[in-house]
Design a protein around this motif. Structure first.
Motif, PDB file in Angstrom:
ATOM      1  N   THR A  24      -4.386  24.108  27.602  1.00  0.00           N
ATOM      2  CA  THR A  24      -4.289  24.907  28.884  1.00  0.00           C
ATOM      3  C   THR A  24      -3.709  24.099  29.901  1.00  0.00           C
ATOM      4  O   THR A  24      -2.959  24.360  30.538  1.00  0.00           O
ATOM      5  CB  THR A  24      -5.727  25.346  29.188  1.00  0.00           C
ATOM      6  N   LEU A  25      -4.143  22.849  30.077  1.00  0.00           N
ATOM      7  CA  LEU A  25      -3.806  22.090  31.041  1.00  0.00           C
ATOM      8  C   LEU A  25      -2.514  21.529  31.076  1.00  0.00           C
ATOM      9  O   LEU A  25      -1.613  21.770  31.801  1.00  0.00           O
ATOM     10  CB  LEU A  25      -4.601  20.613  30.875  1.00  0.00           C
ATOM     11  N   THR A  26      -2.006  21.273  29.486  1.00  0.00           N
ATOM     12  CA  THR A  26      -0.554  20.803  29.375  1.00  0.00           C
ATOM     13  C   THR A  26       0.181  22.175  29.703  1.00  0.00           C
ATOM     14  O   THR A  26       1.452  21.970  30.038  1.00  0.00           O
ATOM     15  CB  THR A  26      -0.480  20.284  27.954  1.00  0.00           C
ATOM     16  N   GLY A  27      -0.087  23.343  28.987  1.00  0.00           N
ATOM     17  CA  GLY A  27       0.507  24.465  29.323  1.00  0.00           C
ATOM     18  C   GLY A  27       0.896  24.692  31.081  1.00  0.00           C
ATOM     19  O   GLY A  27       2.038  25.134  31.271  1.00  0.00           O
ATOM     20  N   ALA A  28      -0.169  24.547  31.762  1.00  0.00           N
ATOM     21  CA  ALA A  28       0.120  24.717  33.228  1.00  0.00           C
ATOM     22  C   ALA A  28       1.122  23.718  33.677  1.00  0.00           C
ATOM     23  O   ALA A  28       1.857  24.047  34.666  1.00  0.00           O
ATOM     24  CB  ALA A  28      -1.331  24.398  33.584  1.00  0.00           C
ATOM     25  N   ILE A  29       1.097  22.459  33.116  1.00  0.00           N
ATOM     26  CA  ILE A  29       2.008  21.423  33.671  1.00  0.00           C
ATOM     27  C   ILE A  29       3.373  21.896  33.228  1.00  0.00           C
ATOM     28  O   ILE A  29       4.303  21.872  34.183  1.00  0.00           O
ATOM     29  CB  ILE A  29       1.593  19.928  33.188  1.00  0.00           C
ATOM     30  N   HIS A  30       3.370  22.545  32.122  1.00  0.00           N
ATOM     31  CA  HIS A  30       4.783  22.726  31.566  1.00  0.00           C
ATOM     32  C   HIS A  30       5.488  24.111  32.459  1.00  0.00           C
ATOM     33  O   HIS A  30       6.596  23.803  32.865  1.00  0.00           O
ATOM     34  CB  HIS A  30       4.661  23.164  30.048  1.00  0.00           C
ATOM     35  N   THR A  31       4.707  25.032  32.933  1.00  0.00           N
ATOM     36  CA  THR A  31       5.019  26.113  33.634  1.00  0.00           C
ATOM     37  C   THR A  31       5.539  25.611  34.861  1.00  0.00           C
ATOM     38  O   THR A  31       6.353  25.997  35.425  1.00  0.00           O
ATOM     39  CB  THR A  31       3.827  27.111  33.779  1.00  0.00           C
ATOM     40  N   TRP A  32       4.654  24.721  35.629  1.00  0.00           N
ATOM     41  CA  TRP A  32       4.789  24.343  36.754  1.00  0.00           C
ATOM     42  C   TRP A  32       6.361  23.462  36.740  1.00  0.00           C
ATOM     43  O   TRP A  32       7.132  23.705  37.606  1.00  0.00           O
ATOM     44  CB  TRP A  32       3.752  23.305  37.282  1.00  0.00           C
ATOM     45  N   LEU A  33       6.376  22.753  35.890  1.00  0.00           N
ATOM     46  CA  LEU A  33       7.952  22.013  35.782  1.00  0.00           C
ATOM     47  C   LEU A  33       8.759  22.901  35.530  1.00  0.00           C
ATOM     48  O   LEU A  33       9.778  22.870  36.064  1.00  0.00           O
ATOM     49  CB  LEU A  33       7.858  20.786  34.687  1.00  0.00           C
ATOM     50  N   SER A  34       8.596  23.816  34.769  1.00  0.00           N
ATOM     51  CA  SER A  34       9.803  24.764  34.450  1.00  0.00           C
ATOM     52  C   SER A  34      10.275  25.565  35.560  1.00  0.00           C
ATOM     53  O   SER A  34      11.443  25.861  35.867  1.00  0.00           O
ATOM     54  CB  SER A  34       9.221  25.806  32.998  1.00  0.00           C
ATOM     55  N   GLY A  35       9.292  25.612  36.481  1.00  0.00           N
ATOM     56  CA  GLY A  35       9.556  26.463  37.836  1.00  0.00           C
ATOM     57  C   GLY A  35      10.350  25.506  38.735  1.00  0.00           C
ATOM     58  O   GLY A  35      11.248  26.260  39.292  1.00  0.00           O
ATOM     59  N   MET A  36      10.334  24.305  38.203  1.00  0.00           N
ATOM     60  CA  MET A  36      11.308  23.460  39.508  1.00  0.00           C
ATOM     61  C   MET A  36      12.419  22.981  38.904  1.00  0.00           C
ATOM     62  O   MET A  36      13.447  22.519  39.705  1.00  0.00           O
ATOM     63  CB  MET A  36      10.297  22.178  39.808  1.00  0.00           C
ATOM     64  N   MET A  37      12.694  22.911  37.523  1.00  0.00           N
ATOM     65  CA  MET A  37      13.944  22.184  37.028  1.00  0.00           C
ATOM     66  C   MET A  37      14.261  23.224  35.790  1.00  0.00           C
ATOM     67  O   MET A  37      13.528  23.634  35.221  1.00  0.00           O
ATOM     68  CB  MET A  37      13.955  20.878  36.743  1.00  0.00           C
ATOM     69  N   PRO A  38      15.647  22.803  35.377  1.00  0.00           N
ATOM     70  CA  PRO A  38      16.234  23.468  34.107  1.00  0.00           C
ATOM     71  C   PRO A  38      15.418  22.808  32.922  1.00  0.00           C
ATOM     72  O   PRO A  38      14.825  21.933  32.997  1.00  0.00           O
ATOM     73  CB  PRO A  38      17.758  23.079  34.002  1.00  0.00           C
ATOM     74  N   SER A  39      15.473  23.669  31.687  1.00  0.00           N
ATOM     75  CA  SER A  39      14.896  23.369  30.750  1.00  0.00           C
ATOM     76  C   SER A  39      14.905  21.878  30.024  1.00  0.00           C
ATOM     77  O   SER A  39      14.020  21.509  29.780  1.00  0.00           O
ATOM     78  CB  SER A  39      14.736  24.257  29.579  1.00  0.00           C
ATOM     79  N   GLY A  40      16.074  21.394  30.113  1.00  0.00           N
ATOM     80  CA  GLY A  40      16.371  20.140  29.475  1.00  0.00           C
ATOM     81  C   GLY A  40      15.638  19.316  30.381  1.00  0.00           C
ATOM     82  O   GLY A  40      15.100  18.090  29.711  1.00  0.00           O
ATOM     83  N   MET A  41      15.789  19.311  31.729  1.00  0.00           N
ATOM     84  CA  MET A  41      15.220  18.431  32.598  1.00  0.00           C
ATOM     85  C   MET A  41      13.683  18.455  32.320  1.00  0.00           C
ATOM     86  O   MET A  41      12.979  17.398  32.459  1.00  0.00           O
ATOM     87  CB  MET A  41      15.404  18.592  33.999  1.00  0.00           C
ATOM     88  N   VAL A  42      13.090  19.400  32.109  1.00  0.00           N
ATOM     89  CA  VAL A  42      11.640  19.618  31.853  1.00  0.00           C
ATOM     90  C   VAL A  42      11.325  18.653  30.633  1.00  0.00           C
ATOM     91  O   VAL A  42      10.135  18.023  30.719  1.00  0.00           O
ATOM     92  CB  VAL A  42      11.257  21.178  31.590  1.00  0.00           C
ATOM     93  N   ILE A  43      11.904  18.816  29.717  1.00  0.00           N
ATOM     94  CA  ILE A  43      11.507  18.086  28.553  1.00  0.00           C
ATOM     95  C   ILE A  43      11.370  16.645  28.747  1.00  0.00           C
ATOM     96  O   ILE A  43      10.682  15.814  28.423  1.00  0.00           O
ATOM     97  CB  ILE A  43      12.412  18.565  27.376  1.00  0.00           C
TER      98      ILE A  43
END
Lengths: 152, 376, 362
Positions: free
Chosen positions: C10-29
């Motif tokens: 749940t925590l890692t999913g939340a971080i992933h969603t937060w990051l995806s909101g800020m940058m394109p998916s390549g940058m997220v990874i």
């Protein structure tokens, strides 16, 4: 265990030239340097004496001559004997080595060579032990080292 | 031309010797000693010990010092059996002058001998375990040795090199607490000594590293002059305390410990059992110290009559023989110390050939060498 | 059954969603990788520091003394002080050594332990890389560290180092067999090599209990063999201080020595974590079959605490070995492996295969 008189007689039997000292703590036999090896060999192999353990091998400097002293003991009978040889030559003192009879003599003799300069004939590895090659022979009475030894 | 020389330098051929130096600074050689070891793979072909790194010229110094001063020099030879070294010179002088020391002195000297032997064997056990990798033995052995050193410090003021003997007796009387503290120590140590066996002796790894390693037959021991516990591990009966008793040894019952194994484990067991024997000797002596003087009457300046004198004692490592030549002065003409470690060292080439490097450490630990004794 | 345990996904999913909101998916990874890398670096350093302190305290306790207690309360800052000292030491270069290999060797050893650490499951949902060949991957990667040791010994241009490196190489390569076979035992039980799968399969009890006799045999062999793998305990001939003056890392000083030192402790952590995961259940709490009430109570203790306490229990056993036993000689060490441990492991595998076929385990 042989007492002093019996041991004296046996040694005189092997070597008529041997002289014995009176009134000392242990039986001492003074043997000429050339006859030492044969006498020791006989004393080691003879069943009555069986002197198979060499306690000590050392030398004493009496200013006019050297005396090489051997303390021998028998592990079966536990009687002790002191053999001595006098070396009068102070320039090139030399005597036979007893390494073939007593393996431990190899190292005692190296130390005597290191400290006194007495050479041992037929020694397998006569090199200096503790000291450097050009140091001189410290335990001689006429040894002087101005740097390290302070005379009183 | 140039490249051929370089290649010759670098390649070690099949038939050449691969020489390694073990020492002089090395955690395992207890003191400064250099072993020149020739290896073939892991196996030792031969080894040559090089000594002389701590040669202090004690025999030469003895010719310039008076007999009470020589006592202080003898301490520093085999410092773990310092008291036995002192006792040898004192007894030599006393016999030469035909002085009879009081009974009290003999008892106290023998008690100190045995305490010293115990302390020396404790240190040996600690260092032996540590060399083999059981680092905990170092702490257990030294912890118990501290009790003995506390007894020494209370009576003599110093822990290791006390120089408490003087020709004629002792320098001063022992502390009033001496007997009580020894009795406390005996009860304490009897509980601790079985722990040593639990930790090391019964351990399979330890037995694999010491049984069958370093075989020294009785003939080799006699030929090389190996005495002490190292010799007794080869069934060679060489205890001077039994052959020519001195001090109070003729008044106590004790066994001479002999083992027939001839290997490292046998030498190890001899020393462990000797610790028990020392405790039993202490028990017999500690309650029976006679009252009396702590020294015989001696002249202020000691001059031995001209002649030659010889005395032997049993130190913790073997037979120490003192040979003195006197010409009537207050310093000897020649003082010779035949030290046990000198002979014990040179049997190493015989018994190590064919073993591995790790065994070399185990063998030299089992021979219990103290290097200042070799170099004097 | 494991529903009460807090799931970190749940925590890692939340971080992933937060990051995806800020940058394109390549940058997220990419940024997630950077975050995970930093987290691992931090954990590596902290666990390493703590382990050194832990070892000193355990060693002191066995030897009847106190251990570090001056620097900081109860001596906890001792390791940092030692680290600062090591960092300030002069790096002594050796004249005739092979400079590239000499400098490369400590890095290889550290990199291998990093690679292995990434695949371990630390808590439910907290696993960086979940391969379907998890166990195999960790075994492969930790075998690479022998290269670092051999390079260190060879390039030091010193006879002692060479002897130490050769011994160590022979030892590590031999004992890998036993480690692999003992891990294989549990893989046969669990039916999967994926580490998260192995942990999930212990939800009704740890394999060391469910697998009874063969699992206990495997565990013991694993303990012995992994102590030999990491050059520790009675098998530390490669760095035997009293024989070869520190063996293959004699010539290293300063930070490079600190790398070897740290890598040894981290390897100990990794093998203990692996043993805890495979035999003792990883982050799974202590469940007993069908006792639901008991299991609910056990679930309240967080899974990360379970994981670390099991790991440190095994670390304690490994440290206990080192300070009690004398050292084995190199030929005795190899005899132990080839003549005793390997046949027992092979027999054990056959036994386990038979038991699994018959269904005679819990």
């Amino acid at each position: 265990m042989l007492n002093r008189q019996e041991l004296t007689d046996i040694i005189r039997g092997f070597e008529p030239d041997a002289e014995f000292s009176e009134g000392t703590q242990l039986l001492e036999a003074i043997v000429p340097a050339e006859k030492l090896f044969t006498l020791t060999e006989k004393l080691k192999s003879d069943k009555r004496t069986a002197l198979n353990y060499m306690i000590d091998l050392t030398a004493v400097d009496f200013t006019t001559h050297f005396t090489v002293v051997y303390h021998l003991e028998s592990t079966d009978f536990r009687h002790m004997l002191v053999l001595k040889s006098i070396i009068s030559d102070r320039e090139n003192p030399a005597i036979d080595s007893l390494t073939v009879l007593y393996p431990t003599a190899e190292y005692f003799e190296r130390e005597v060579f290191d400290m006194f300069g007495i050479r041992f004939n037929n020694h397998p590895n006569l090199k200096r032990f503790f000291l450097e090659d050009d140091y001189g022979y410290p335990l001689r009475k006429d040894f002087r080292d101005e740097v390290n030894i302070i005379e009183r | 031309m140039m490249s051929e020389e370089i290649i010759k330098d670098v390649i070690i051929g099949e038939n050449e010797d691969y020489i390694i130096n073990l020492g002089p600074q090395h955690p395992s050689t207890h003191g400064v000693l250099r072993f020149e070891v020739c290896l073939k793979g892991e196996t030792v072909k031969y080894l040559i010990p090089h000594i002389g790194y701590i040669h202090r010229g004690i025999e030469k110094m003895c010719e310039a010092n008076t007999y009470p001063q020589i006592i202080h020099l003898t301490d520093r030879m085999d410092y773990l059996s310092a008291h036995m070294n002192n006792e040898a010179v004192c007894m030599l002088v006393e016999e030469a002058l035909q002085v009879e020391v009081p009974e009290r002195v003999k008892y106290i000297r023998t008690i100190l001998d045995e305490l010293n032997r115990l302390a020396s064997h404790q240190l040996w056990w600690s260092a032996f375990g540590m060399d083999l990798g059981a680092l905990t033995t170092f702490f257990y052995g030294l912890r118990d040795r501290e009790h003995i050193l506390d007894i020494f410090e209370e009576s003599f003021g110093s822990r290791l090199l006390h120089s408490f003997n003087t020709p004629g007796g002792l320098m001063h009387d022992v502390h009033p607490n001496f007997q009580k503290r020894i009795k406390e120590f005996i009860t304490y140590f009897k509980k601790k000594l079985p722990e040593y066996d639990q930790l090391l002796t019964g351990n399979v790894i330890f037995q694999n590293r010491s049984i069958g390693i370093g075989n020294m037959s009785k003939e080799t021991a006699i030929a090389y002059g190996v005495t002490g516990p190292s010799g007794r591990g080869s069934n060679y009966s060489c205890d001077i305390r039994k052959i020519a008793p001195y001090g109070a040894y003729d008044k106590v019952q004790f066994n001479e410990i002999l083992e027939t194994g001839c290997d490292t484990f046998a030498r190890y067991k001899v020393r462990m059992r000797e610790m028990w024997e020392s405790l039993s000797i202490l028990e017999q002596l500690v309650d029976n110290i006679p009252e009396g003087d702590f020294t015989a009457k001696m002249k202020p300046i000691i001059k031995l009559p001209a002649g030659e004198y010889f005395k032997r004692v049993e130190t913790a490592r073997g037979e120490l023989a003192v040979y003195a030549v006197s010409d009537g002065n207050k310093s000897p003409l020649r003082m010779r110390f035949r030290t046990p470690n000198f002979s014990n060292l040179f049997v190493m080439n015989e018994i190590t050939a064919g073993h591995k490097i790790a065994d070399l450490i185990a063998i030299s630990g089992s021979l219990d060498l103290v290097i200042p004794d070799i170099d004097r | 059954m494991s529903s009460n345990i807090y799931d970190f996904s749940t925590l890692t999913g939340a971080i992933h969603t937060w990051l995806s909101g800020m940058m394109p998916s390549g940058m997220v990874i990419f940024s997630e990788m950077v975050l995970v890398g930093l987290a691992f670096l931090l954990m590596y350093a902290l666990v390493g520091l703590f382990l050194v302190y832990f070892e000193r305290k355990v060693c002191a306790f066995i030897q009847n003394r106190v251990g570090p207690n001056r620097v900081g309360p109860y001596g906890i800052i001792q390791t940092i002080a030692d680290l600062i000292k090591l960092l300030m030491k002069e790096l002594i270069p050796i004249r005739k050594s092979d400079k590239l290999l000499f400098n490369l060797a400590p890095y290889i050893v550290i990199i291998c332990s990093f690679l292995a650490m990434a695949a371990l499951p630390y808590a439910k949902g907290l696993q960086a890389m979940d391969f379907n060949i998890g166990v195999f991957y960790i075994m492969a990667v930790s075998s690479l560290s022998v290269i670092g040791i051999l390079l260190a010994g060879w390039s030091s241009n010193s006879k002692y180092s060479l002897i130490g490196a050769m011994r160590s190489g022979a030892q590590i390569v031999s004992y890998e067999l036993s480690v692999g076979l003992s891990l294989l035992a549990i893989v046969v039980f669990a039916g999967t090599m994926q580490l998260s799968g192995i942990v999930e399969s212990q939800a009704n009890g740890w394999w060391i209990f469910k697998g009874h006799i063969p699992a206990v045999i495997s565990f013991i062999i694993f303990l012995i063999a992994s102590t030999a793998e990491i050059n520790r305990g009675p098998f530390d001939l490669a760095e035997a201080e009293s024989e070869l003056t520190a063996g293959f890392h004699t010539e290293y000083s300063g930070i490079k020595f600190a790398f070897f030192f740290l890598a040894e402790y981290m390897n100990m952590f990794i093998v203990s974590a692996l043993g805890a995961t495979v035999f003792l259940g990883g982050w799974m709490p202590f469940h007993i079959g069908n006792l639901d009430g008991f299991n609910q109570i056990m679930d309240y203790i967080p899974s990360a605490i379970w994981f670390f306490s099991k790991t440190f229990f095994i670390i304690l056993i490994i440290m206990w070995f080192k300070w009690t036993f004398p050292r084995l000689r190199i030929d005795q060490l190899l005899t132990l492996e080839w003549k005793y441990l390997l046949p027992i492991s092979l027999f054990n595998i056959v036994l386990i295969a038979f038991i699994v076929l018959m269904g005679w385990h819990f």
